[in-house]
Write a protein that holds these residues in place. Structure first.
Motif, PDB file in Angstrom:
ATOM      1  N   LEU A   7      -2.152 -12.409  -0.558  1.00 57.44           N
ATOM      2  CA  LEU A   7      -2.015 -10.973  -0.388  1.00 57.44           C
ATOM      3  C   LEU A   7      -1.823 -10.653   1.097  1.00 57.44           C
ATOM      4  O   LEU A   7      -2.405 -11.312   1.964  1.00 57.44           O
ATOM      5  N   GLY A   8      -0.997  -9.654   1.377  1.00 51.78           N
ATOM      6  CA  GLY A   8      -0.746  -9.307   2.771  1.00 51.78           C
ATOM      7  C   GLY A   8      -0.265  -7.885   2.926  1.00 51.78           C
ATOM      8  O   GLY A   8      -0.082  -7.150   1.942  1.00 51.78           O
ATOM      9  N   ARG A   9      -0.072  -7.485   4.163  1.00 53.00           N
ATOM     10  CA  ARG A   9       0.421  -6.151   4.450  1.00 53.00           C
ATOM     11  C   ARG A   9       1.852  -6.000   3.943  1.00 53.00           C
ATOM     12  O   ARG A   9       2.680  -6.901   4.099  1.00 53.00           O
ATOM     13  N   ILE A  10       2.145  -4.872   3.343  1.00 54.64           N
ATOM     14  CA  ILE A  10       3.481  -4.605   2.798  1.00 54.64           C
ATOM     15  C   ILE A  10       4.462  -4.414   3.954  1.00 54.64           C
ATOM     16  O   ILE A  10       4.211  -3.633   4.875  1.00 54.64           O
ATOM     17  N   THR A  11       5.570  -5.132   3.890  1.00 54.92           N
ATOM     18  CA  THR A  11       6.549  -5.101   4.975  1.00 54.92           C
ATOM     19  C   THR A  11       7.898  -4.519   4.564  1.00 54.92           C
ATOM     20  O   THR A  11       8.827  -4.516   5.362  1.00 54.92           O
ATOM     21  N   ARG A  12       8.006  -4.023   3.344  1.00 54.31           N
ATOM     22  CA  ARG A  12       9.282  -3.471   2.883  1.00 54.31           C
ATOM     23  C   ARG A  12       9.648  -2.188   3.644  1.00 54.31           C
ATOM     24  O   ARG A  12       8.801  -1.339   3.891  1.00 54.31           O
ATOM     25  N   GLU A  13      10.920  -2.078   3.965  1.00 53.40           N
ATOM     26  CA  GLU A  13      11.406  -0.922   4.704  1.00 53.40           C
ATOM     27  C   GLU A  13      11.136   0.376   3.948  1.00 53.40           C
ATOM     28  O   GLU A  13      11.358   0.473   2.742  1.00 53.40           O
ATOM     29  N   GLY A  14      10.658   1.368   4.669  1.00 49.98           N
ATOM     30  CA  GLY A  14      10.396   2.675   4.079  1.00 49.98           C
ATOM     31  C   GLY A  14       9.010   2.822   3.505  1.00 49.98           C
ATOM     32  O   GLY A  14       8.652   3.896   3.003  1.00 49.98           O
ATOM     33  N   CYS A  15       8.197   1.761   3.573  1.00 55.02           N
ATOM     34  CA  CYS A  15       6.860   1.798   2.970  1.00 55.02           C
ATOM     35  C   CYS A  15       5.746   1.879   4.012  1.00 55.02           C
ATOM     36  O   CYS A  15       4.572   1.984   3.643  1.00 55.02           O
ATOM     37  N   GLU A  16       6.103   1.836   5.276  1.00 45.65           N
ATOM     38  CA  GLU A  16       5.100   1.702   6.329  1.00 45.65           C
ATOM     39  C   GLU A  16       4.112   2.859   6.378  1.00 45.65           C
ATOM     40  O   GLU A  16       2.930   2.677   6.710  1.00 45.65           O
ATOM     41  N   HIS A  17       4.559   4.060   6.054  1.00 43.17           N
ATOM     42  CA  HIS A  17       3.723   5.246   6.209  1.00 43.17           C
ATOM     43  C   HIS A  17       2.855   5.541   4.988  1.00 43.17           C
ATOM     44  O   HIS A  17       2.043   6.470   5.009  1.00 43.17           O
ATOM     45  N   LEU A  18       3.004   4.779   3.921  1.00 41.21           N
ATOM     46  CA  LEU A  18       2.302   5.066   2.676  1.00 41.21           C
ATOM     47  C   LEU A  18       0.871   4.516   2.709  1.00 41.21           C
ATOM     48  O   LEU A  18       0.597   3.500   3.361  1.00 41.21           O
ATOM     49  N   PRO A  19      -0.049   5.151   1.988  1.00 37.41           N
ATOM     50  CA  PRO A  19      -1.452   4.702   2.011  1.00 37.41           C
ATOM     51  C   PRO A  19      -1.685   3.354   1.335  1.00 37.41           C
ATOM     52  O   PRO A  19      -2.712   2.723   1.570  1.00 37.41           O
TER      53      PRO A  19
END
Length: 416
Positions: free
Chosen positions: A38-50
């Motif tokens: 498991l890791g931090r989500i790195t997909r574009e456009g998802c950075e600001h989501l909780p």
């Protein structure tokens, strides 16, 4: 009245595309070692989501595995399903480039929880930003739940019974049961399973409406079912496909019979009504055991739904105890998905694959990130546990209220 014995439905092929492995052997190595990916989500456009942590499939090159004509008309969730299906067919010895000898004897069944959100979002952005003439013709099919079933059958030339199951997460097990029943009715083989791709901005925003979703930003603490610190589930992408086949047909062509799909049960108790899910899941287990002709004490390992919500976890533990009785305290319970995430409909199919592999290797894999149990179950933690495994129980519940249980037995059923 006919007394003919039902045709045993067996697993002859497994294909996995998951956050912890792009092939079945890599997946099993990670599962048996209890690795956490498991890791931090790195997909574009998802950075600001909780939603910060998930199980992402890394290193997957769809263009190297799937023909361009399929790629342009399909979403990521179908790419995963097509790749896993090809692996399963190769494993079963049915991956022929020239196509099947009897195309009407092989069907396809998949389950899907959300469809092609990434593809749909891209085309809708074109619609509102550029106009209708810029929307591709495949928008009408790529997002659809049935896309994976259709594209797998077209790609491989399968013309047997096909279908798609839409019963939220439990649909993964329901699809396997649907395939097994098709085989028992006379279909030679069915390619069956589920793969999901929920890590795109539109899809993630939709998931934020689930109160069961974990928004903890520490991968080691974000998904810890059956503990006092449980705070929800972590989503994942990917999934698994199986080849379920008539056992006589499989043996006649020299295939290896890996497991028997012995029994299945399904119930419905309502969205997020986790207390009520105790009774519903228990009934599904009873039905599955009855269909399998399996006594509670014959269950050697349980792969639970493991939602990671205290109320839901308590209900699941009680449901297992309600049916298995005193045996529930002795049977090992494991949730490998805590290491790579809960891939919605793909989750129970990945658990089914892990159950088959566990029985083959005589090893109960551990439950990553879980060290302090807040329930009366024998949850396997820290390291894998050697065990003689003949029968496994796989459980699943959907956020919308579906419950399912599947009994799988090691090897074939004709000799029993």
């Amino acid at each position: 009245m006919s007394t003919q014995r039902p045709r045993p439905a067996v697993v002859t092929g497994i294909g996995v595309i998951a956050p912890n492995g792009l092939r079945t052997d890599a997946y099993w190595k990670s599962v048996r070692e209890g690795l956490g990916v498991l890791g931090r989500i790195t997909r574009e456009g998802c950075e600001h989501l909780p939603l910060k942590v998930a199980g992402q499939v890394e290193g997957f090159d769809a263009s190297a595995l799937i023909e361009e004509r399929f790629l342009v008309q399909t979403d990521r969730f179908t790419h995963y399903a097509m790749a896993a299906a090809a692996l399963a067919l190769d494993d079963a010895g049915l991956g022929h480039e020239e196509g099947p000898e009897e195309p009407f004897d092989i069907g396809v069944v998949t389950a899907a929880g959300s469809g092609g959100g990434e593809f749909g979002q891209r085309e809708l952005q074109k619609l509102w930003g550029q106009g209708s003439k810029f929307v591709g013709p495949y928008q009408s099919i790529a997002w659809f739940y049935a896309a994976s079933t259709g594209q797998i059958s077209i790609r491989h030339g399968f013309k047997g019974p096909c279908g798609v199951v839409a019963s939220d997460e439990a649909g993964g097990l329901d699809a396997v049961a649907h395939a097994a029943r098709a085989v028992r009715r006379g279909t030679g083989a069915v390619v069956v399973g589920a793969a999901e791709a929920p890590l795109a901005p539109y899809s993630m925003v939709c998931q934020l409406g689930y109160r069961e979703l974990s928004t903890v930003d520490d991968p080691d603490r974000a998904y810890r079912p059956f503990t006092a610190r449980a705070c929800g589930f972590v989503p994942a992408e990917g999934g698994a496909m199986l080849v379920v086949e008539d056992e006589t047909r499989a043996l006649d062509r020299g295939a290896t019979v890996r497991a028997t799909v012995a029994g299945h049960g399904a119930t419905f108790t309502g969205a997020s009504r986790w207390k009520e899910s105790r009774e519903g899941l228990a009934q599904a287990i009873r039905v599955a055991l009855d269909e399998a002709g399996c006594a509670p004490e014959e269950i050697d390992v349980v792969f639970p739904d493991a939602l990671g919500v205290p109320e839901a976890d308590r209900a699941e533990a009680l449901a297992i105890t309600d049916v298995l009785g005193a045996h529930a305290k002795r049977v090992p319970v494991t949730a490998p998905k805590t290491g790579y995430g809960r891939a919605y409909c793909g989750a129970p199919v990945l658990d089914t694959a892990a159950a088959v592999l566990a029985m083959e290797h005589g090893l109960v894999p551990p439950t990553p990130h879980v060290y302090d149990i807040d329930c009366d179950l024998d949850v396997v933690m820290s390291r894998a546990r050697p065990a003689e495994l003949r029968t496994a129980l796989v459980l699943s519940r959907g956020l919308m209220g579906s419950n399912a249980a599947l009994v799988v037995r090691r090897g074939g059923g004709l000799a029993r």
